[in-house]
Design an enzyme around this catalytic site. Sequence first.
Site: not given
Ligand SMILES: NC(=O)c1ccc[n+]([C@@H]2O[C@H](COP(=O)([O-])OP(=O)(O)OC[C@H]3O[C@@H](n4cnc5c(N)ncnc54)[C@H](OP(=O)(O)O)[C@@H]3O)[C@@H](O)[C@H]2O)c1
Length: 217
Positions: A150
Amino acid sequence: MDLKGKVCLVTGASSGIGRATALQLAQRGAVVAMAARREQQLREIAEEIGGQSSIHLCDLGDAASVLDLADDVLALHGQIDVLVNNAAELVAGEISAVDLESLDRCFQINLLSPFLLCGRLAPLMAARGEGVVASLTTAIASGRRGLGAYAASKAALDSLTQTLRQEVGGKGVAVFSYDPGWVQTAMAPDGKESPDDAGARLVAHIEAAKSARQPLT
Ligand SMILES: NC(=O)c1ccc[n+]([C@@H]2O[C@H](COP(=O)([O-])OP(=O)(O)OC[C@H]3O[C@@H](n4cnc5c(N)ncnc54)[C@H](OP(=O)(O)O)[C@@H]3O)[C@@H](O)[C@H]2O)c1
């Protein structure tokens, strides 16, 4: 950028930060194209938004589907003003334990799909002299034990962002990475911040984004 009437493609809009971002963009009057795999979640968000949105079922782990996504949104809305590379998959495990299939998928979703979307859409934005590309990054991109795949995918995404900025930043396109902090989502259940706040901050960055050729105010 004044978001009213602007077409914004948000990947991973079905949950977490992507969902919150899509809702916030819609509140600013943007037309939001939402991509993810889970149809029901996307439909519920589209209902909450009302008329100014579209849903695009897409597995970003498949390169052909990524290119189809860009073409579908362009065909439906005519142009894309804002690209939010938000979708990601977190692969956990020490480097020695990550299998090839998981590694491949992680890089396809987190790096190659943004790469392809940027390659297709940024030149169109540059030709119009306006656009924003925002990509979600993380503080652990520089490396974190147990999250090597990741972290490496996000470091490479940061590199893509730097290069894209050099290539189109002088042509009216604002390109930036956004680290949302530690946000409580499916990916980070112990996160401390709310997705709504993270989405609101991201949308504020998009509104304030300046390309290299715009004067700083
Ligand atoms: N949460 C944190 O603390 C954090 C910190 C730093 C960065 N981030 C970044 O923020 C972003 C959003 O993350 P989040 O925390 O909101 O996570 P999340 O709720 O798990 O959301 C991930 C999203 O990505 C989509 N996704 C995953 N695999 C996919 C695929 N193969 N095709 C299409 N869509 C896909 C999922 O949709 P489906 O499952 O419906 O496809 C979901 O909508 C990410 O880039 C993550 O790295 C998060």
